[in-house]
Write an enzyme that holds these catalytic residues in place. Structure first.
Site, PDB file in Angstrom:
ATOM      1  CG  ASN A 102      45.245  45.315  39.895  1.00  0.00           C
ATOM      2  OD1 ASN A 102      44.371  45.511  40.743  1.00  0.00           O
ATOM      3  ND2 ASN A 102      46.443  45.868  39.963  1.00  0.00           N
ATOM      4  CG  LEU A 117      52.091  45.358  45.795  1.00  0.00           C
ATOM      5  CD1 LEU A 117      51.516  46.752  45.556  1.00  0.00           C
ATOM      6  CD2 LEU A 117      51.678  44.858  47.179  1.00  0.00           C
ATOM      7  CG  HIS A 118      52.726  38.822  43.586  1.00  0.00           C
ATOM      8  ND1 HIS A 118      52.836  39.065  44.920  1.00  0.00           N
ATOM      9  CD2 HIS A 118      53.914  38.334  43.193  1.00  0.00           C
ATOM     10  CE1 HIS A 118      54.047  38.718  45.334  1.00  0.00           C
ATOM     11  NE2 HIS A 118      54.722  38.275  44.303  1.00  0.00           N
ATOM     12  CB  CYS A 119      48.712  41.999  39.008  1.00  0.00           C
ATOM     13  SG  CYS A 119      49.943  42.349  37.771  1.00  0.00           S
ATOM     14  CB  ALA A 120      46.681  40.485  43.632  1.00  0.00           C
TER      15      ALA A 120
END
Ligand SMILES: Cc1ncc(COP(=O)(O)O)c(C=O)c1O
Lengths: 74, 391
Positions: free
Chosen positions: B101, B340-343
């Site tokens: 992100n 979601l690991h910022c992705a």
């Protein structure tokens, strides 16, 4: 010793000045980092002072590695 | 016995080398001044801390001109400088489907100002076929962004191939090296990287609040700064200087953090990135082998230590990633990162959106015993999950 035996080299940024210092140190060219003399520039930074007769060693040492803004005799 | 096993190095590395913390203490004890703002000894010494660190970064990434290393507070700031600088109120970018992100959000912000971007689809393993980027390139494409390695699957992306495509068309290439700087060798000249965003607090073993941007020749004329302000240089002018690094470094910098970053880089260089990589590959191989042998555990990505960093994403049948992660922490002291690991776009590529996965990420200080302990914990939790599901 008279004043005009020294000159100062001014750079755009402190980073350039201190990079130049590292190069001169590496080549063992005597110099000193000093505050920019007020009569030369209103800038609040530092510059490099060396004796006039070293000018022909200082400039080639820095060529292509770091750009300076000007050289002034003191 | 419950241990403490930290497997969240892809978020930030822990532990840090003792020398890193000592460098920060030393800085504050003996220097502590504002770098280059005044002409006095300690102000100049603080300036020397920055230039020394710049040199260390330049050496690490093969940057010929030290002043092209810009310090930022993290990779995110570096990526924002590039994206908002090159995509103003127009223009187009091409990015991969595995971006974080920190790339996607600035791109969407640029889109709301009138710019646009296209996403190269990635495979279920998180792989990119470089040829797929070509048809997305437009006449107004001003930037290509590629993560060097995914923070979700660890997949190492084909940077050299994408660089060749970018170069042929004269489009600047920005590489997000948040996951690789310090863990995978990077040479910006050999790899033809125009803009390199890196973070200091992951595999460079520096403190949080450090990172930077390496800016390729001439691009500083196309990229405006995110912030304007004091630089200690050309103070007589009330407009931002246009020379490097000052153009992008307004305000008192994180000198103490950068002193730590330099020591962190010193640590990594001392060990050798090749040795770091070898160690992390062997941990990854072990982790993949152990997790894949557990019933009810699905592992994502290319599952090949040679083609990924020490990041492994997995899911346990019948359990949500957050439940697995919580149980690992609560019962076994194993720290992972679920979700979601910022992705989100990477999770869409591998088919795990919106639940996400559990991510284990090892670091240089992780041991084989840590990996085995964590894998045993996953096995125990998965067995319980199977019972719970009535199998
Ligand atoms: C692939 C990737 N890009 C960018 C970032 C952002 O790094 P930072 O949080 O240091 O800005 C991260 C990690 O958080 C990442 O994993």
């Amino acid at each position: 010793m008279k004043g005009a035996d020294y000159c100062v080299m001014l750079f755009d940024s402190v980073s350039s000045t201190l990079l130049a210092e590292k190069i001169l140190k590496g080549q063992e060219i005597p110099h000193k980092v000093i505050p920019v003399p007020r009569h030369i520039s209103s800038d609040c930074g530092v510059c490099i002072r060396f004796s006039l007769d070293l000018r022909n060693r200082v400039e080639p040492a820095l060529a292509g590695k770091v750009e300076f803004r000007e050289i002034c005799a003191l | 016995m419950k241990k403490t096993v930290y497997l969240d190095n892809a978020a930030t590395s822990w532990p840090k080398p003792p020398g890193m913390m000592e460098a920060m203490v030393e800085y504050n004890r003996f220097i502590g001044a504002s770098p280059g703002r005044s002409g006095h000894t300690r102000s100049v010494d603080a300036g020397r801390v920055l230039i020394d660190a710049r040199q260390a970064v330049a050496k690490l990434f093969g940057v010929p001109d030290v002043l092209r290393v810009i310090f930022t507070k993290n990779a995110t700031e570096a990526l924002n400088i590039v994206i908002s600088g090159l995509l103003g109120e127009g223009g187009h970018a091409v990015v991969t489907g595995m971006e974080h992100n920190s790339v996607m959000r600035p791109l969407n912000a640029a889109r709301s100002r009138g710019a646009d971007f296209s996403v190269v689809r990635c495979s279920g393993g998180g792989e990119l076929d470089p040829g797929d980027a070509v048809p997305l390139i437009r006449r107004d494409t001003r930037l290509i962004v590629i993560t060097h390695a995914s923070n979700v699957t660890g997949t190492i992306m084909p940077v050299a191939e994408i660089a060749a495509i970018a170069r042929e068309r004269g489009i600047p290439l920005c590489v997000d090296a948040a996951q690789t700087a310090g863990a995978v060798p990077i040479d910006i000249e050999a790899m033809h990287i125009d803009l390199l965003a890196f973070t200091g607090h992951k595999s460079l073993y520096g403190p949080q609040g450090t990172g930077g941007l390496v800016i390729g020749g001439g691009l500083e004329h196309a990229i405006g700064p995110l912030m304007h302000g004091g630089t200690g240089s050309r103070s007589e002018f009330e407009v931002q200087p246009d020379f490097l690094p000052d153009k992008y470094e307004s305000g008192t910098p994180n000198t103490i953090g950068i002193a730590g970053l330099h020591a962190g880089i010193g640590f990594v260089s001392g060990v050798g990135i090749d040795a770091v990589r070898r160690h992390e590959k062997s941990l990854t191989a072990r982790l993949l082998e152990r997790l894949e042998s557990i019933d009810g555990v699905r592992v994502y990505g290319v599952k090949d230590p040679d083609r990924q960093t020490a990041v492994v994403s997995f899911a346990v049948d019948g359990m949500s990633p957050s439940d697995v992660s919580f149980a690992l922490d609560e019962e076994y002291g194993v720290m992972s990162r679920p979700g979601l690991h910022c992705a989100p776009s990477a999770h869409k590529a591998i088919g795990t959106f919106p639940e996400g996965t559990v991510r284990f990420s090892a670091g240089f200080f992780t041991t084989r015993e840590d990996i085995d302990y964590a894998a045993d914990a996953v096995a125990a939790i998965a067995a319980r999950g199977r019972k719970g599901a009535g199998k």
